[in-house]
Design a protein around this motif. Structure first.
Motif, mmCIF file in Angstrom:
data_model
loop_
_atom_site.group_PDB
_atom_site.id
_atom_site.type_symbol
_atom_site.label_atom_id
_atom_site.label_comp_id
_atom_site.label_asym_id
_atom_site.label_seq_id
_atom_site.Cartn_x
_atom_site.Cartn_y
_atom_site.Cartn_z
ATOM 1 N N ASN A 1 -10.267 5.801 12.245
ATOM 2 C CA ASN A 1 -9.604 6.322 11.043
ATOM 3 C C ASN A 1 -10.219 7.631 10.546
ATOM 4 N N THR B 1 3.393 3.390 5.478
ATOM 5 C CA THR B 1 4.325 2.422 4.953
ATOM 6 C C THR B 1 3.491 1.222 4.536
ATOM 7 N N LEU C 1 -0.335 -4.426 3.319
ATOM 8 C CA LEU C 1 -1.228 -3.501 4.009
ATOM 9 C C LEU C 1 -0.532 -2.176 4.296
ATOM 10 N N HIS C 2 -1.259 -1.125 4.055
ATOM 11 C CA HIS C 2 -0.760 0.187 4.480
ATOM 12 C C HIS C 2 -0.846 0.302 5.992
ATOM 13 N N ARG D 1 -4.104 5.023 8.326
ATOM 14 C CA ARG D 1 -5.538 5.289 8.307
ATOM 15 C C ARG D 1 -6.273 4.513 7.235
ATOM 16 N N SER D 2 -6.894 5.213 6.309
ATOM 17 C CA SER D 2 -7.788 4.535 5.374
ATOM 18 C C SER D 2 -7.131 4.110 4.079
ATOM 19 N N GLU D 3 -5.809 4.055 4.055
ATOM 20 C CA GLU D 3 -5.163 3.648 2.811
ATOM 21 C C GLU D 3 -5.377 2.168 2.525
ATOM 22 N N ARG D 4 -5.538 1.404 3.590
ATOM 23 C CA ARG D 4 -5.859 -0.018 3.488
ATOM 24 C C ARG D 4 -4.821 -0.852 2.747
ATOM 25 N N GLU E 1 -2.425 -2.310 -0.516
ATOM 26 C CA GLU E 1 -1.649 -2.062 -1.717
ATOM 27 C C GLU E 1 -1.331 -3.393 -2.365
#
Lengths: 578, 481
Positions: free
Chosen positions: A399, A450, B238-239, B242-245, B247
């Motif tokens: 990532n 998304t 889950l996003h 990448r690192s959004e991880r 929600e």
């Protein structure tokens, strides 16, 4: 010691050590690899201090230290066999002291045999064996003191410290004292009662300090009550040895023969009852996959032919990594699509959750992989796992999150056997684009965002393929997912949209599925040809159809030639909803 | 000859004692962890022990004030003696301490640029409680609620789910930072909201008739009789990027006030209908207002990025136990270009501290989430640029004198939240925050738990894990009317 006794001593010691080594090395090695993976040992002061939050700090720290060596091929077997030897040796002296039997070397085999059997369980910790050894050593020290008042004081000290050092094993310490002192004619009723009461009450008194429910307080460091069989076994052996002592002189030859035979019976049936060789096979697939030996996974899977979702899971990943999933999918047992992805759900066991991240990492869904790995760590028995930390470090590197990766790499660099791995990765510049494996992984990962529910694996696969149609692994998983669910409509849709873009001969499985769909839709020759299905496959389909119609779908008539075809699966596999 | 030998011996003794020699002075700050460079600290905080991030073999730390100083030697880590530290801080309160680090690195002594610690005589509430939990998304295994004495390194577990059947425990809060008035939710088969009043624990089933869930986020009325809560149906997803991880959003959420004396719930239709989502309520310092976050309902999850929460307020009359009929919007999400959550009013009534993310209602996984401070009298908003860091800065709590607040920040590694303290003076000017000191600073490197929901209190809680265990197993939950 007579020459005979010395010879017997040597033979028993050697036999035990070699046999246990061979057993664990040849028949149970993968359980030991897995035990190392579900824990984490750090050379750090804060880590060391954390052991004092629970009883048995010494046994746990030493046990976890030794469990590290399970990482090495042969390390686990060597560690356990040496532990068993030490246990046997000290047991021997304890039994000699209490039961005064010439056959102590043989009697001492029994508790060790029990520990051997218990170590066939995943959750029987090495710390329990270490605690057992400590218990025996402290008892021997106690028994060597001839000055009465000193022995009483020392006994009291050991009783108070024993639970702190080694936990529930010390519950039998007063029984050892009573057994010994009874035998030598020293009746210290008050001391016995005091010791017994203190040790019996200690878990209750201390449980709020250690934050343990009552049951855990009485078995810690064991996780399951089963482990407590070990100290109980020792007491039984002492009792039996003491009882049979009077018959030993007259029947020494019989004892020399019967005791080892009985031991082997115990070992054989105990292992038969407690060891799980199917699980060992599944763990072999898991560990070989974890070590990156993909060909070995496939080789073992063929050899074992296990009808197990978990076994299929690793086999499918290995096949996918080699790019041959749609060629050989049905060569192996497939429990519909549940062998493709292991769910992370409340009703799944911790071992399943522990390995569930592997497939997401393989297909390129880093956030699903991270979710699974995080939960795999959370639900592992000790909530700290070397394997999960490695995976989390890798995910963060993919990532491009160097601070996140460094968190885990820093921890792993305080371990004995993962330090090198961690330090080599700490030097990588995650943003530079020079690392091949990073680039390959990033080529799979989505570039837009998304959100999807954590159990919506289809959404994950669809999204990955939509983002990178050349992510062949994800595509094959998606296509196979539809096929194993007999959803030909979805399969055709995805295949038409993405499968035809991949520059490779049409895989066997897809050809077979396509032919079903083309046949059902009365496709013309031009359409059939557009899929570039091999003429041989078309002929096979014609043969299959003929036989099927002729025999009115007789499964026996079709199994031999077509048992591993998708046509056979499509007609005869029944999908049971969980 | 004798003199030479003697000097050589003395030199040997001193060099073996680690006194820096041939020191190379450089003009960069030392690479210390945690980052305590230029921070403002209260007089009653525990020592700011730190470690060096490079290959430092030995270290000499000199902390110098106007009238007092201490020098400590260490290896890669520094352990400042507690007594000497306290004495120094008391002596130098209201002034700056100069901190100089001299380190032995690759056989060479380096003296780094000194930095300063500003010591404020304004005390911080002495106790901090937090939940230790893996940043494990929507599930848990082992959880503890822990109370730490900020003036020392003493830590105490006040609830441990190992004693309560593995149940989840969350959202512990205090009334007026008073340890004698607190509550937290204990989930599970025998769970309930555990209310502590002067050490007496009550277990309450907060789910009244028609409510969509048990109480979730809440706040005490300053009088202690009431508390305002949200009820939420929480969905985690889950996003992919990448690192959004993660929600987390609410598909439904409402507000209600709980009367602990009468075991009654109070609400208004506009606070509990389906056209809007209300959450994170908090009472004003004088108890006359309820501030809360409100967003018009949107289609979820597809419109998640349109889900933006305003800050509203509605009046509350404690004497009659009634909520006002109309709410005002005091912070417009669309206008401000963000979404507000985690509201906390300062005890002196001057400020509202809140977290702003780009959208949504769960900022701990939003890297862009930052704290903002609103002056409730003037409406002026401070974006706290010198407080916020990279990665999420979110859940916060005030000290009872309104001079300090603590907040959870993932600035370190983006994954594990830690409690950071920040000073705010009477004019609203904030200083650089600092992380909760640990006796061994490497604790933060090796922990696999987040310090979640940090809450300040002025004293130790009058119950412990044993009491929580007892009430979980032995007491039946009271029901609300």
């Amino acid at each position: 010691m007579s020459a005979f006794e010395k010879k017997r001593f040597g033979m028993v010691a050697l036999g035990l050590t070699i046999l246990s080594f061979l057993f664990f090395q040849l028949f149970y090695a993968y359980h030991l690899f897995f035990k190392e993976q579900i824990q984490l040992f750090l050379f750090a002061s804060d880590y060391f201090h954390s052991y004092f939050h629970k009883p048995a700090w010494f046994a746990c720290y030493a046990g976890d230290f030794l469990t590290q060596f399970f990482y090495l091929r042969g390390g686990g077997a060597a560690t356990l066999s040496l532990l068993f030897f030490l246990e046997w040796l000290i047991c021997l002296f304890v039994i000699k002291r209490i039961a005064v039997t010439k056959n102590a070397p043989l009697w001492a085999l029994y508790p060790v045999g029990i520990d051997w059997i218990l170590h066939c369980e995943l959750l029987h910790p090495v710390s329990f064996s270490v605690g057992f050894i400590l218990l025996l050593i402290l008892f021997l020290i106690y028994s060597m003191i001839s000055i009465r008042w000193l022995a009483i004081v020392l006994g009291l000290i050991i009783v108070i410290l024993g639970y702190w050092l080694a936990g529930s094993l010390f519950l039998i310490f007063p029984l050892l004292i009573v057994s010994y002192e009874w035998r030598i004619g020293k009746f210290n009723w008050i001391s016995w009662m005091l010791n017994g009461v203190i040790l019996l009450l200690m878990p209750i008194i201390l449980r709020h300090f250690y934050l343990l429910p009552i049951k855990q307080a009485y078995i810690y460091p064991a996780i399951n009550f089963q482990s407590m069989i070990l100290p109980i076994a020792l007491m039984i052996v002492l009792l039996v040895a003491f009882f049979f002592n009077r018959f030993e002189e007259k029947n020494s030859r019989k004892f020399n023969v019967l005791l080892p035979i009985a031991f082997f019976f115990l070992l054989f049936f105990g292992i038969k009852a407690n060891a799980n060789f199917d699980r060992e096979k599944i763990l072999s697939l898991d560990s070989e996959y974890y070590f990156g030996n993909i060909d070995r996974v496939i080789e073992l899977s063929r050899k074992y032919s296990l009808k197990s979702r978990s076994a299929t899971y690793f086999t499918n990943m290995a096949l996918a990594q080699k790019g041959i999933l749609p060629e050989y999918l049905l060569d192996f047992y497939q429990p519909a699509a549940s062998g493709l992805i292991l769910p992370v759900a409340p009703n799944e066991n911790w071992q399943s959750i522990f390995v569930s991240n592997e497939v997401f990492y393989l297909i390129g869904d880093m956030n699903f992989a991270q979710h699974s790995a995080m939960l795999g760590n959370t639900f592992s028995p000790y909530q700290r796992s070397s394997r999960m930390l490695k995976r989390l470090a890798e995910i963060n590197m993919v990532n491009g999150d160097s601070t996140g990766a460094n968190k885990y790499l820093r921890i792993l660099s305080e371990t004995m056997f993962h330090k090198k791995w961690a330090e080599s990765r700490e030097t990588i510049n995650v943003t530079s684009g020079t690392e091949k494996w990073l680039n390959e992984k990033r080529a799979q990962t989505p570039t837009i965002d998304t959100i999807r529910q954590s159990n919506n694996y289809l959404a994950s696969l669809n999204f990955l393929v939509g983002q990178h149609p050349n992510n062949v692994i994800a595509l094959d998983y998606l296509l196979c997912y539809h096929l194993l669910n007999k959803d030909l409509k979805s399969f055709i849709k995805v295949y038409n949209q993405y499968g035809r873009l991949i520059d490779r001969p049409v895989p066997s499985l897809y050809s077979e599925a396509l032919l079903i769909q083309l046949f059902a839709s009365n496709a013309d020759q031009k359409e059939v040809e557009s899929y570039a299905i091999s003429p041989r496959k078309i002929k096979d389909f014609a043969d299959y159809t003929q036989i099927f119609e002729k025999t009115k779908g007789d499964i026996q008539a079709l199994t031999g030639r077509f048992g591993k075809s998708y046509w056979f699966y499509y007609h005869f596999a029944t999908i049971q909803k969980r | 000859m004798k003199t030479i030998v003697f000097s050589a011996i003395i030199g040997l003794i001193f060099s073996s004692c680690g006194a820096p020699t041939k020191v190379n002075v450089i003009h960069t700050f030392p690479p210390i962890y945690p980052d305590y460079i230029g921070v403002t600290i209260p007089v009653n905080v525990s020592p700011l022990n730190f470690l060096m991030r490079d290959s430092t073999e030995k270290m000499v730390l000199t902390i110098k004030g106007l009238n007092d100083s201490i020098t400590i030697k260490g290896s890669r880590k520094i352990d400042i003696p507690l007594k000497k530290w306290k004495k120094l801080l008391v002596e130098e309160q209201g002034r700056n301490l100069s901190v100089r680090v001299t380190a032995l690195l690759h056989g060479e002594w380096i003296q780094y640029e000194p930095f300063y610690w500003q010591v404020k005589s304004d005390l911080i509430d002495s106790y901090l409680s937090y939940r230790l939990i893996e940043p494990g998304y929507e599930v848990w295994n082992k959880i503890q609620l822990v109370e730490r004495n900020i003036a020392s390194f003493d830590e105490r577990v006040i609830a441990d789910n190992n004693l309560t059947d593995g149940s989840c425990m969350n959202c512990h809060i205090y009334g007026n930072q008073n340890a004698s008035l607190s509550m937290f939710h204990l989930r599970g088969k025998s769970g309930g909201t555990i209310l502590n009043r002067d050490g007496k624990l009550r277990k309450i089933n907060t789910r009244g008739k028609g409510m969509i869930s048990n109480a979730v986020y809440g706040s005490f009325h300053p009088g202690g009789r009431y508390a305002v809560f949200s009820t939420n149906i929480i969905i985690p997803e889950l996003h992919s990027y990448r690192s959004e991880r993660l929600e987390v959003y609410d598909t439904a959420s409402d507000l209600f006030v709980l009367d602990f004396d009468k075991n009654e719930t109070i609400t208004r239709p506009f606070l509990s209908d389906t056209t809007s989502l209300e959450t994170f309520p908090v009472f004003s310092a004088d108890g006359k207002w309820i501030y809360y976050c409100m967003a018009p309902a949107v289609s979820l999850p597809d419109s998640i990025k349109s889900l933006k929460y305003n800050i509203c307020r509605v009046s509350f009359d404690a004497s009659t136990g009634t909520i006002g009929l109309k709410a005002d919007t005091i912070w417009n999400a669309q206008k401000m270009g963000g979404s507000a959550c985690h509201l906390k009013t300062s005890p002196d009534g001057k400020y509202l501290l809140y977290t702003v993310a780009d959208y949504g209602t769960f900022p701990i996984w939003h890297r862009e989430a930052d704290l903002q401070l609103m002056n409730l009298k003037t409406g002026e908003i401070d974006h706290l640029k010198n407080v916020n860091g990279p990665n999420s800065d979110s859940y916060h709590s005030w000290s009872s004198n309104s001079r300090w607040f603590v907040f959870a920040s993932k600035r370190d590694d983006g994954i594990y939240g830690k409690p950071y303290f920040c000073y705010i003076d009477s004019t609203g000017k904030t200083s650089k925050p600092f992380v909760l000191p640990q006796r061994d600073p490497s604790v933060y490197d090796y922990t696999l738990k987040s310090f979640n929901i940090p809450e300040l209190s002025n004293g130790p809680t009058p119950f412990d894990a044993r009491d929580v265990e007892k009430i979980y197993w032995d007491q039946t939950a009271e029901t609300m009317k």
